[in-house]
Design a protein around this motif. Structure first.
Motif, short mmCIF file in Angstrom:
data_model
loop_
_atom_site.label_atom_id
_atom_site.label_comp_id
_atom_site.label_asym_id
_atom_site.label_seq_id
_atom_site.Cartn_x
_atom_site.Cartn_y
_atom_site.Cartn_z
N ARG A 41 33.66 39.14 59.31
CA ARG A 41 32.71 40.01 58.51
C ARG A 41 31.63 40.45 59.29
NH1 ARG A 41 29.47 39.02 52.71
NH2 ARG A 41 29.21 36.99 53.81
N VAL A 42 30.86 41.67 59.22
CA VAL A 42 29.82 41.90 59.85
C VAL A 42 28.88 42.40 58.91
CG1 VAL A 42 28.57 43.60 61.56
CG2 VAL A 42 31.09 42.87 61.90
N VAL A 43 27.73 41.71 58.80
CA VAL A 43 26.71 42.00 57.75
C VAL A 43 25.33 42.76 58.43
CG1 VAL A 43 24.93 41.04 56.06
CG2 VAL A 43 27.31 40.01 56.39
N SER A 44 24.77 43.91 57.81
CA SER A 44 24.03 44.53 58.67
C SER A 44 23.16 45.36 57.34
CB SER A 44 24.25 45.47 59.40
OG SER A 44 24.69 46.50 58.89
N ASP A 45 21.80 45.99 57.59
CA ASP A 45 21.50 46.89 56.72
C ASP A 45 22.19 48.10 56.80
OD1 ASP A 45 20.68 47.97 59.05
OD2 ASP A 45 18.45 47.46 58.83
N GLU A 46 21.52 49.39 56.14
CA GLU A 46 22.21 50.59 56.25
C GLU A 46 22.15 51.21 57.73
OE1 GLU A 46 20.19 49.56 53.82
OE2 GLU A 46 21.45 49.10 52.27
N ASP A 47 21.99 50.84 58.69
CA ASP A 47 21.75 51.39 59.92
C ASP A 47 23.08 51.90 60.77
OD1 ASP A 47 21.55 51.79 62.99
OD2 ASP A 47 19.82 50.73 62.77
N THR A 48 23.12 53.18 60.72
CA THR A 48 24.38 53.92 61.03
C THR A 48 24.83 53.54 62.49
OG1 THR A 48 23.48 55.78 59.66
CG2 THR A 48 25.40 56.33 61.20
N ALA A 49 24.03 53.36 63.27
CA ALA A 49 24.41 52.98 64.65
C ALA A 49 25.33 51.65 64.58
CB ALA A 49 23.16 52.78 65.78
N ILE A 50 24.84 50.72 63.78
CA ILE A 50 25.45 49.25 63.86
C ILE A 50 26.72 49.43 63.07
CG2 ILE A 50 25.59 47.01 62.42
CD1 ILE A 50 22.26 47.34 62.86
N ILE A 51 26.94 50.31 62.14
CA ILE A 51 28.02 50.30 61.39
C ILE A 51 29.22 51.24 62.04
CG2 ILE A 51 29.17 51.71 59.42
CD1 ILE A 51 26.21 51.35 57.81
N ARG A 52 28.75 52.22 63.00
CA ARG A 52 29.90 52.74 63.64
C ARG A 52 30.16 51.97 64.89
NH1 ARG A 52 26.86 59.13 63.57
NH2 ARG A 52 27.42 59.61 61.55
N ALA A 53 29.27 51.26 65.61
CA ALA A 53 29.68 50.52 66.55
C ALA A 53 30.57 49.50 66.25
CB ALA A 53 28.16 49.95 67.33
N ALA A 54 30.14 48.77 65.04
CA ALA A 54 31.25 47.63 64.46
C ALA A 54 32.57 48.26 64.35
CB ALA A 54 30.72 47.08 63.18
N ASP A 55 32.61 49.63 63.46
CA ASP A 55 34.11 50.03 63.25
C ASP A 55 34.67 50.17 64.63
OD1 ASP A 55 33.97 50.35 60.41
OD2 ASP A 55 32.79 52.27 60.37
N ALA A 56 34.13 50.75 65.78
CA ALA A 56 34.92 51.08 66.98
C ALA A 56 35.28 49.83 67.60
CB ALA A 56 33.73 51.76 67.77
N VAL A 57 34.34 48.55 67.50
CA VAL A 57 34.73 47.64 68.41
C VAL A 57 35.40 46.50 67.61
CG1 VAL A 57 33.80 45.67 69.70
CG2 VAL A 57 32.68 47.77 69.83
N LEU A 58 35.17 46.31 66.31
CA LEU A 58 35.74 45.60 65.47
C LEU A 58 36.38 46.02 64.12
CD1 LEU A 58 32.59 42.96 65.54
CD2 LEU A 58 34.90 42.38 66.58
N PRO A 59 37.32 46.89 64.27
CA PRO A 59 38.11 47.68 63.30
C PRO A 59 38.52 46.87 62.03
CG PRO A 59 39.43 47.71 65.20
CD PRO A 59 38.14 47.05 65.45
N ASN A 60 38.83 45.45 62.42
CA ASN A 60 39.60 44.91 61.38
C ASN A 60 38.42 43.71 60.65
OD1 ASN A 60 42.27 45.45 61.80
ND2 ASN A 60 42.13 44.01 63.60
N ALA A 61 37.10 44.01 60.98
CA ALA A 61 36.04 43.14 60.13
C ALA A 61 35.61 43.86 59.21
CB ALA A 61 34.94 42.93 61.06
N VAL A 62 35.30 43.11 58.04
CA VAL A 62 34.84 43.62 56.67
C VAL A 62 33.21 43.68 56.86
CG1 VAL A 62 34.31 43.20 54.30
CG2 VAL A 62 36.55 42.49 55.33
#
Length: 438
Positions: free
Chosen positions: A250-271
């Motif tokens: 799991r990756v926990v963050s605020d609503e930062d779009t850059a964090i969300i998109r980078a996490a999607d790209a590198v850790l696609p299986n993480a919630v």
């Protein structure tokens, strides 16, 4: 402060021998051999031509150390062939300065504990004191700054290579700091900024911090405000390689779009998890604006507060819709006075806005998190950035940040259930560390 006796700090304890106070010096590796700290390494041959050296001049060096001021005799030597001058090297003292490595390291720690800036090291010297004397001398700001820059690379390496316990949840967030030398940047750019341009686009940098549930900082990167996700992908890849993709659940963050998109790209299986700590904090703040304490809320307001918390913490869209209906039922059954009704309308609007924001994340499969990991870390950072005011260069900010985060990982909590333990200590108590993948 905790009750009972506090253990004595024996680090600087001295012995008495033959009526004199003495202190054992630690061993250090020097040129592949173990020697005592502050030993004098006398050169025998010229570093330029290899010829024999002869004594040229002898004098005493006075070195500030945690054991006090040491008087150490050294000798300058001259080459018999090329005339090159060589000097003795004092182990643990860099170059010709009069501050030892361990003194500067201790001074930096004391300065951080004292929450003073580089321009006010006197307070750190008062705290550090030790055996230096009644009126301790602090390193000048320039000396301490240079030492801080030197340690920055070492601290960053330790941050990225320390084995840590990891429970599967990665916390990521950004912290804004003032950074930049306006005149220097304007000269390099070839034009001046308006005050609005400088404050909005150029003055600030963002430190993106990656940490574990136990508040151990793993890594960081410094970017411009609102960076594209591509700027964060390299650090996500470093952390993935270090912890193992299969371990990051799991990756926990605020609503930062850059964090969300980078996490999607590198850790696609993480919630994805989004932090609702601030929402809960703001809800409490609104109730405290009208009532003295949360514990003393009237029955109706206590019900609104409880159901509002449940709405914010709803784990999926279905639960959020259910909590919203429960709240609407309470609001619609109001017979409160006009002043009390205004307060309820204010709470209702706040919760409607939070429901609308959270619903977007819940539809994407995000999970709310109430853990205030980043809140505590950033509270620690704020104490020091407030003193530092601003940073002139990005490299200086990077080294300063690496030292500060490394200090955080080893720094013991002064209050609470983790009193006397550092974030690394807490993580190690919970289980074996996750080995770094190299």
């Amino acid at each position: 402060m905790p009750r009972g006796n506090v253990a004595i700090d024996k680090e600087n304890a001295k012995n008495v021998r033959n009526g004199k106070i003495v202190m054992e010096l630690p061993w250090m590796m020097h040129k592949g051999e173990l020697v005592h700290l502050f030993s004098v390494d006398v050169p025998e041959t010229c570093s330029e031509c290899g010829s024999k050296l002869y004594d040229n001049k002898s004098h005493d060096r006075f070195i500030l150390t945690v054991a006090g001021t040491l008087k150490i005799p050294v000798t300058y030597k001259r080459c018999s062939e090329c005339g090159n001058l060589e000097c003795c090297e004092i182990v643990g003292v860099d170059g010709s300065r009069n501050y030892s490595e361990e003194f500067l390291s201790k001074s930096m720690l004391a300065r951080d504990e004292a929450k003073t800036s580089l321009h006010n090291t006197g307070r750190a010297a008062e705290i550090f004191g030790g055996g230096i004397g009644v009126d301790p001398r602090a390193p000048c700001p320039t000396t301490l700054w240079r030492y801080e820059q030197k340690l920055g690379g070492i601290s960053l390496e330790e941050l990225r290579e320390t084995d840590v316990s990891f429970n599967g949840t990665l916390h990521v967030d950004g912290y804004w700091v003032k950074c930049g030398w306006r005149e220097f940047i304007e000269e390099a750019r070839g034009g001046e900024f308006s005050d609005e341009e400088w404050k909005k686009f150029w003055r600030y940098k963002v430190i993106y911090v990656f940490a574990t549930e136990d508040k151990v900082i793993l890594d960081f990167v410094i970017t411009d405000p609102k960076p594209p996700s591509s700027w964060l992908i390299p650090i996500f890849k470093r952390v993935k390689q270090r912890l193992g993709e299969e371990n990051i659940e799991r990756v926990v963050s605020d609503e930062d779009t850059a964090i969300i998109r980078a996490a999607d790209a590198v850790l696609p299986n993480a919630v994805h998890g989004f932090c609702v700590f601030h929402q809960l904090k703001n809800l409490t703040k609104k109730f405290l604006e009208k009532f003295d304490t949360i514990d003393d809320l009237p029955t109706r307001e206590a019900t609104l507060y409880e159901k509002g918390q449940k709405l914010i913490k709803a784990k999926n869209v279905k639960e959020a819709a259910k909590r919203k209906k429960e709240l609407e039922k309470v609001f619609n059954n109001s017979s409160a006075r006009k002043s009390r009704r205004r307060f309820e309308n204010k709470i209702q609007k706040f919760l409607k806005d939070k429901h609308r924001e959270n619903k977007k994340h819940l539809k994407k499969g995000f999970v709310p998190s109430t853990n205030n990991v980043m809140e505590q870390i950033f509270s620690f950072i704020s104490d020091f950035t407030y003193q530092a005011k601003s940073f002139k260069t990005k490299s200086g900010l990077k080294n300063w940040t690496a030292n500060m985060f490394n200090n955080w990982n080893h720094r013991e909590f002064n209050t609470g259930k983790h009193y006397g333990l550092s974030p690394l200590d807490i993580a190690r108590k919970k289980g074996p560390p996750t080995k770094i993948k190299r």
